[in-house]
Structure formats: structure tokens, C-alpha cells
Scaffold this active site. Structure first.
Site, mmCIF file in Angstrom:
data_model
loop_
_atom_site.group_PDB
_atom_site.id
_atom_site.type_symbol
_atom_site.label_atom_id
_atom_site.label_comp_id
_atom_site.label_asym_id
_atom_site.label_seq_id
_atom_site.Cartn_x
_atom_site.Cartn_y
_atom_site.Cartn_z
ATOM 1 N N ASP A 157 0.799 -1.227 0.079
ATOM 2 C CA ASP A 157 0.069 -0.040 -0.210
ATOM 3 C C ASP A 157 0.942 1.224 0.157
ATOM 4 O O ASP A 157 0.408 2.358 -0.232
ATOM 5 C CB ASP A 157 -0.845 0.060 1.304
ATOM 6 C CG ASP A 157 -0.054 -0.156 2.589
ATOM 7 O OD1 ASP A 157 1.005 -0.278 2.452
ATOM 8 O OD2 ASP A 157 -0.827 0.190 3.507
ATOM 9 N N HIS A 158 1.989 1.072 0.187
ATOM 10 C CA HIS A 158 3.032 2.358 0.357
ATOM 11 C C HIS A 158 3.573 2.814 -0.874
ATOM 12 O O HIS A 158 4.178 3.966 -0.645
ATOM 13 C CB HIS A 158 4.052 2.265 1.646
ATOM 14 C CG HIS A 158 3.379 2.572 2.824
ATOM 15 N ND1 HIS A 158 2.499 1.948 3.631
ATOM 16 C CD2 HIS A 158 4.160 3.412 3.911
ATOM 17 C CE1 HIS A 158 2.043 2.603 4.902
ATOM 18 N NE2 HIS A 158 3.374 3.166 5.116
ATOM 19 N N ASP A 209 4.044 -0.845 11.421
ATOM 20 C CA ASP A 209 3.147 0.660 11.082
ATOM 21 C C ASP A 209 2.643 1.118 12.348
ATOM 22 O O ASP A 209 1.829 0.527 13.165
ATOM 23 C CB ASP A 209 2.195 0.537 10.052
ATOM 24 C CG ASP A 209 1.931 1.661 9.530
ATOM 25 O OD1 ASP A 209 2.607 2.111 8.422
ATOM 26 O OD2 ASP A 209 1.074 2.478 10.089
ATOM 27 N N ARG A 260 -1.268 12.866 10.163
ATOM 28 C CA ARG A 260 -0.186 13.546 10.369
ATOM 29 C C ARG A 260 0.048 14.538 9.510
ATOM 30 O O ARG A 260 -0.188 14.658 8.241
ATOM 31 C CB ARG A 260 1.347 12.635 10.291
ATOM 32 C CG ARG A 260 1.357 11.531 11.368
ATOM 33 C CD ARG A 260 2.736 10.702 11.455
ATOM 34 N NE ARG A 260 2.565 9.982 12.569
ATOM 35 C CZ ARG A 260 2.954 8.621 12.665
ATOM 36 N NH1 ARG A 260 3.392 8.103 11.683
ATOM 37 N NH2 ARG A 260 2.629 7.965 13.744
ATOM 38 N N SER A 296 6.183 7.794 12.733
ATOM 39 C CA SER A 296 6.129 6.584 12.052
ATOM 40 C C SER A 296 6.946 5.568 12.940
ATOM 41 O O SER A 296 7.859 5.837 13.481
ATOM 42 C CB SER A 296 6.059 6.498 10.810
ATOM 43 O OG SER A 296 7.592 6.472 10.469
ATOM 44 N N ARG A 349 9.186 3.513 11.375
ATOM 45 C CA ARG A 349 10.119 3.151 10.460
ATOM 46 C C ARG A 349 11.551 2.912 11.299
ATOM 47 O O ARG A 349 12.033 4.056 11.584
ATOM 48 C CB ARG A 349 10.246 4.092 9.182
ATOM 49 C CG ARG A 349 10.657 5.323 9.673
ATOM 50 C CD ARG A 349 10.632 6.416 8.669
ATOM 51 N NE ARG A 349 9.253 6.643 8.113
ATOM 52 C CZ ARG A 349 8.705 7.734 7.601
ATOM 53 N NH1 ARG A 349 9.775 8.720 7.160
ATOM 54 N NH2 ARG A 349 7.470 7.879 7.353
#
Length: 699
Positions: free
Chosen positions: A30-31, A95, A383, A586, A588
Site C-alpha cells: 500500500d505504501h 506501522d 500527520r 512512524s 520506520r
């Protein structure tokens, strides 16, 4: 796991040499889909441009036994809500918005990739025991208000770090007026206050959602265990005794909120928003209005957009700002296509994008403004950090509910208040919008057809282990997007001396600032290449500039990449100094992997965001905390820094930091840390992954 974080997680899992995962897992593409024109073209381009990554993820899923959701199948959190999440389930996801599933009464926690590897290999996954904030919801939401306004208001009260170390549990009669997907919106955006997760009690609304998504057998099981899927009666009778904090929100007096710019906790009620915009001299004209993201892309969300556009059509109004819309899943897209919503959206000229994250995470190629133009956008995302949506530092991004975003798009101005202001229609007549109607349920037959068949885009992990062995996961040594990982070196069992200061970051330094997304997403599977973006968004405390730091080898100021490469060539050891809530945003883990790869040994901050602090620990970096926050001001640009007592590192021990200033003077002070015994071992062995490999090899 979503496709941007799954690459590194699976590369780490492969280092374990296990032949299969030990619990159910999935990957969602999806990213990596860039929003530019429309769903069809953008999806086609993504499949071409990201073929190497999708092939890698699919082959890894087939080999190790994970479900694989193809590009276009939907956003990870909406897909999880529709297919996987159930009351009482524990979910971890790579995520930060994984707590979306708290809306269905799951304990869902966002983690870094290394945490996911712990679970995938069957090792214990640990978390510092959180405290609990109880949020008591009273009454029911008034017209123009939505579940999004609850979390927007709460973000203003708690701030971006007020939920750190807490689970937020919602209770009270007001909860039962909220739909399952409305609760998911609130749980999703709990990440913006730093909460470990958010959770709602199971009730008829949740059971109805599970049934409508063709999982009645799950609903039947959940009913049998209803008592453990809600707060105990004693808690509800005396919440102040059982919760660590209690916050009361009266939904009947709540008004719509718009948060921003530049921080999701900058909350302003709609009644005061026009004054706020004018006082701050922010651009009043709205250049784009965007609806979607994992926070607000459900059928209920889009139905409220449909309700307002239906009004607008009858009242002869047109959009005055381009409207962009991203459905949350292929199932949602099919519903709005079959019940006529999509037709109306297209009649208004809405850009209907792929079922993906798109602009919310910076995957948005704008052509409507010039680079660095000052402008304002409004969206239903989560965000709004600088540069996050479009890479432009001068884009003022405001977050609100889908209905407020739609109303603003019809006006074209941030000064518009749909609760009291009129618009001039095509007949030059003043007209006023009414609140959107409650979402009518989609026809049961349609839901049965869509949810009752195998989800489109799902490739299930249904092969046995023997069959999976035939699949090969190959990585080209010439690839610029994928790179096999090499183990980080173990600690040398010595104190750290003569550390160079890479940067002293000032103010907000999120994971977006440490490792930007947008065009850099293409390198998420290649540690060496993505490390070139390390800290390029952080503000240097010594000159208030981004990507502009002192190089002690050339005695000049240069871009961070050039200076960091100088240090790496010289095999220098580095330290990063951060401000409050360092690493918010996030999940990440690249924001921890990159500094480790470039030689960072220590990150010192006034405070850390939960996920980022854990990610640093996982990668063998020592995260230290100022005991006296004013010591931050003592650190000078050209300091050489020693960290002593590392050889005596134990849980709750204090270390000593010695600053060697450029003028020959020194200054020392104590610092602390939050490592427990296991995390201390991660540091000593060089990373959590090293410890996993050593444990598995000796088993």
C-alpha cells in the site's frame, strides 16, 4: 507488515535461516503507489516501477508462509480490520497506525521490523508494561461532529508525547454511539499522542461490523467471551481508582476540530479556526482537499462525503478546491462503485486514487503548484509534519474529518465555517450546508457478494513447508533497491571515547526528519542507499538550518550525507543529540538502521518516542537520556564526546558524558537509560538480530 517496512523486516528474518514463520503474518502493498493522476494509471505505473520489490516480497511470502496482498488491494489497516482483526486478539504491525484495530477490541501495537522478526522466529516479544489512560465518553456526537473530532481534541490535550507509555482505553455510554470504523479512526490516530495502543469495549456495533464483513462465526465466538472484552464493572463504577489518568469528553458539547499546521496536536475548534488562520497569517486559500488514508477511508467516511456532495448538487454548488479521494480497500471501492457514490464523486471532478496510502505518506506527485510555493491543504489524514504530504516545506497541512474537508473544498477557503456560513451557488444565491446524513448501510446482498468471496488481490500462504522450499528469494547484487543485510559488529567492551557530534537536532525531530519517505521509499530495502537521507530534515541547533552541518575534516558546512560519508570512510564513531520526544511519528526502523550503518554509537535526547527508542535498542545503538535537560545547552558544535561507565552498563545504571570543547575545556554530567537486562544484551551483541541468530544457532 506494509510493503515499505516489510522489505527490511523480511531481510532481517532471512538472517535467522529459519524455513518458515512461526505465527500468522501478512504483507500489504500500500505504501509504494505514487498518487499522480488516477487509480488506474497510478496503479499500473506502480506495478511497473516497483516490480522488483513486489516480486521480492511475493517470493519471500511464498517461501516463508505469509499472506500477500497485491498493490491496489487496500491500505493495511482497513484490510486488517475487514479480514484479520477480532475482539481479544493481539496484533503487532510494522506501522505506527496498527492501533486502528483497537476499534474492534484488538490489542494492536505498532512496532519496528526487528520487533516483528522476534515474533516471526518464535522469540518472545516484549514491551514495557504500559499504564492506562481512561477516556470517559459521555453523550452522543452532535451534527457536524464525527469520531475524528474526539481524537483531534484529545491530541490537543495530551500533545504528541502525552500518551507515551500508556494504553488509552475508552469507556462510558458515549462509546456505544460510535461505529466500529469510527472507533478505528480514534484508535488509529492515538499514535499521534504516542500511545502504545488504544482499545474500545466489544458491543453490538462491533459484532454487527464483524457480521457485515461475513465473519459471523467470529462474532458468535466473541459473544461467548464478551465478559473479557470489556472493562470490569468495578472499573466502570470507580474509574479514577483503576486508571492511571481519567479524561472526560462530553460528546454532546464537542465541536469539530482542525489540527495543524506542522503538528497533529495543534488543535483548534472550528468556531475559532478562521480567527486562528488570520492571526497566524497562514494562506487562506485551499490548494487541495484530500480524503482517505488509513485513518478515514471506510465506507462510513465516504458516505458522509457523498451526503454533502448530494446536497451540493441539489443546491447548485461546485468544488472550489480540487478534491482527492483514496478508498481504504478494494472492498470499499466496489461498494461505492455499485451503490452510485463513485459516479457522484466523478461528476464533481474528484480525483479517485488507488486504494493506497498515497498523499498521506508523501506519495503524491503534485502538478498544481510550483516547488516550494506557499500554500495550504486540508485533509482527513493523521500527520501533518513539514514536507510530509508533498515534500514542500511551505505546504501548511491541516487535519480534520472527512465532512469538514469536503465542506472546505466546496468553499475553497480556510475561513469558511459550514456550521454558520453560507456559500454562493451558480445562481448567485446564498445557500447553507446541512450536516451530513448518517451513513445508510450498504445493501446486505452487496456486502454478502463482496465480503463473502475471496478478497481480490490476496495470495494466501496455503502451501505446506515442503512445497514452499521450491521458492527462491533472490536479490541481485547490482540492485539499487534491495541489498542483503550484513550483521552489525558487537560492542567492543570498551567505553566510547572521542565520539564526533553528527548533529544536535533542535525541536521536533520525527522519524520523517530522520529518514524521509516520499521518493526515498524506493530505497527501503537497500540500507546503503537509503542511508544517504539520514537526518536531512532535522534542524541543526547551531544554525537553524536543515541538511547543513559542520565537517571537521574540511572545516566547512556541508550536506549531512557528505559529512557522514567522511566519518564513515575514517571509521569514526558518532553521537546524535536530540530534543524532546525524539523520533516521534512512524514506526520506520530505518531511522535507527541508518545511523547504525553510518557509525552512530549513541543517541542522547531529552526524551524519546516509544517505538523509535526500541528500534535504536534493537539495532545496537545506545539510547541515553539527559537527567538534567539543561545539559542539552552545554553541548557545542565542535565537541569531542566521551561516554564513560559503558563497561558497567546495567539496568537503571547511570553513565557519564564528558564534553571536550574546542577551546580545551571540559564539562561532564550524568545521563541515564531505560535498557532492561535483555536489551542490554542486544547492545552487547551488536543488535537484537545478532542475539536471535546466536540463540537459534546454539539451540
Amino acid at each position: 507488515m506494509q510493503d515499505a517496512t516489510a522489505q527490511m523486516a523480511l531481510l532481517q528474518f532471512m538472517q535467522s535461516k529459519l524455513s518458515t514463520i512461526t505465527l500468522p503474518a501478512s504483507v500489504h502493498c500500500d505504501h509504494l503507489i505514487l498518487a499522480k493522476r488516477n487509480a488506474l494509471l497510478d496503479l499500473s505505473n506502480a506495478k511497473t516501477q516497483n516490480k522488483e520489490i513486489y516480486d521480492f516480497l511475493l517470493s519471500a511470502c511464498r517461501k516463508y508462509g505469509l499472506d500477500f496482498w497485491e498493490p491496489g488491494a487496500g491500505i493495511i489497516h482497513q484490510v486488517t480490520l475487514e479480514n484479520y482483526a477480532i475482539p481479544g486478539m493481539m496484533i503487532i504491525g510494522t506501522d505506527s497506525h496498527t492501533p486502528n484495530a483497537g476499534g474492534i477490541c484488538s490489542i494492536a501495537v505498532g512496532v519496528g521490523g526487528a520487533d516483528a522478526v522476534d515474533a516471526l522466529v518464535g522469540m518472545p516479544w516484549e514491551l514495557l508494561m504500559p499504564k492506562i489512560i481512561g477516556v470517559h465518553l459521555k453523550g452522543t456526537v452532535s451534527p457536524w461532529c464525527s469520531p475524528k473530532d474526539i481524537i483531534l481534541k484529545l491530541a490537543g490535550e495530551l500533545t504528541v508525547k502525552g500518551g507515551t507509555g500508556y494504553i488509552i482505553e475508552y469507556f462510558g455510554e458515549g462509546v456505544h454511539s460510535l461505529s466500529c470504523t469510527g472507533r478505528a479512526t480514534i484508535g488509529n490516530m492515538g499514535a499521534e499522542v504516542g500511545a502504545t495502543t488504544s482499545i474500545f469495549p466489544m458491543d453490538d456495533n462491533i459484532l454487527e461490523y464483524i457480521t457485515l464483513t461475513e465473519r459471523k462465526h467470529v462474532a458468535d465466538i466473541a459473544v461467548k467471551h464478551a465478559e473479557i472484552c470489556k472493562a470490569d464493572d468495578e472499573v466502570l463504577q470507580n474509574p479514577h481508582y483503576y486508571y492511571d489518568k481519567v479524561i472526560n469528553i462530553d460528546l454532546s458539547t464537542l465541536e469539530p476540530y482542525i489540527n495543524g499546521p506542522y503538528s497533529p496536536d495543534r488543535a483548534t475548534p472550528l468556531s475559532d479556526f478562521a480567527r486562528f488562520i488570520q492571526a497566524e497569517k497562514y494562506p487562506e486559500h485551499i490548494s487541495a482537499a484530500l480524503i482517505g488514508s488509513c485513518t478515514n477511508s471506510s465506507y462510513e467516511d465516504l458516505s458522509r462525503v457523498y451526503s454533502l456532495l448530494t446536497q451540493a448538487k441539489k443546491k447548485k454548488l461546485a468544488l472550489r478546491t480540487p478534491l482527492w479521494l483514496s478508498p481504504g480497500s478494494e472492498n470499499i471501492y466496489q461498494i461505492i462503485k455499485h451503490n452510485g457514490y463513485l459516479t457522484l464523486f466523478e461528476q464533481f471532478g474528484t480525483h479517485v486514487l488507488a486504494n493506497a496510502c498515497g498523499p498521506c505518506i508523501g506519495q503524491w506527485k503534485r502538478s498544481d503548484i510550483n516547488e516550494n510555493d506557499t500554500n495550504s491543504i486540508i485533509n482527513s489524514f493523521n500527520r501533518n509534519f513539514a514536507k510530509r504530504a508533498d515534500g514542500n516545506p511551505n505546504t501548511h497541512s491541516f487535519v480534520s474529518s472527512p465532512e469538514i474537508v469536503t465542506a472546505m473544498a466546496l468553499s475553497g477557503s480556510l475561513l469558511f465555517n459550514p456550521m454558520k456560513d453560507s456559500l454562493i451557488n451558480s445562481d448567485k444565491e446564498p445557500v447553507q450546508l446541512s450536516p451530513p446524513d448518517a451513513a445508510p448501510p450498504a445493501p446486505r446482498e452487496l456486502l454478502h457478494t463482496i465480503f463473502g468471496s475471496k478478497p481480490k488481490g490476496l495470495i494466501t500462504a496455503n502451501e505446506d513447508e515442503i512445497a514452499r522450499k521450491k521458492h527462491i528469494v533472490s536479490i541481485s547484487p547490482d540492485s539499487e533497491r534491495l541489498q542483503e543485510l550484513q550483521p552489525f559488529e558487537a560492542w567492543t567492551q570498551k567505553n566510547f571515547t572521542q565520539l564526533y557530534l553528527l548533529i544536535k537536532a533542535k525541536g521536533k525531530c520525527t522519524t520523517d526528519h530522520i529518514s524521509m519517505a516520499g521518493p526515498w521509499l524506493r530505497y527501503r530495502g537497500h540500507l546503503e542507499n537509503i542511508s544517504k537521507n539520514l537526518l536531512i530534515g532535522a534542524v541543526n541547533a547551531f544554525n537553524d538550518k536543515t541538511n547543513h552541518i559542520y565537517n571537521p575534516f574540511t572545516h566547512t558546512y556541508q550536506e549531512i550525507e557528505l559529512v557522514a560519508q567522511h566519518y564513515k570512510i575514517q571509521k569514526s564513531n558518532l553521537i546524535i543529540v536530540g530534543d524532546e520526544n525524539y523520533g516521534e511519528g512512524s514506526s520506520r526502523e530505518h531511522a535507527a538502521l541508518e545511523p547504525r550503518f553510518m557509525g552512530v554509537k549513541v543517541v542522547l535526547a531529552k526524551s524519546f518516542a516509544r517505538i523509535h527508542e526500541t528500534n535504536l535498542k534493537k539495532q545496537g545503538i545506545l539510547p541515553l537520556l539527559f537527567i538534567d535537560p539543561t545539559d542539552y545547552d552545554r553541548i557545542q558544535e565542535r565537541d569531542s564526546i566521551d561516554v564513560l561507565r559503558v563497561t558497567e552498563l546495567l539496568p537503571q545504571s547511570r553513565l557519564e558524558l564528558v564534553l571536550h570543547h574546542d577551546n580545551g575545556s571540559t564539562h561532564s554530567f550524568e545521563v541515564t537509560h531505560t535498557l532492561n537486562a535483555t536489551q542490554t544484551e542486544w547492545f552487547k551483541q551488536g543488535s537484537a538480530l545478532n542475539m536471535i541468530k546466536n540463540t537459534l544457532s546454539s539451540a
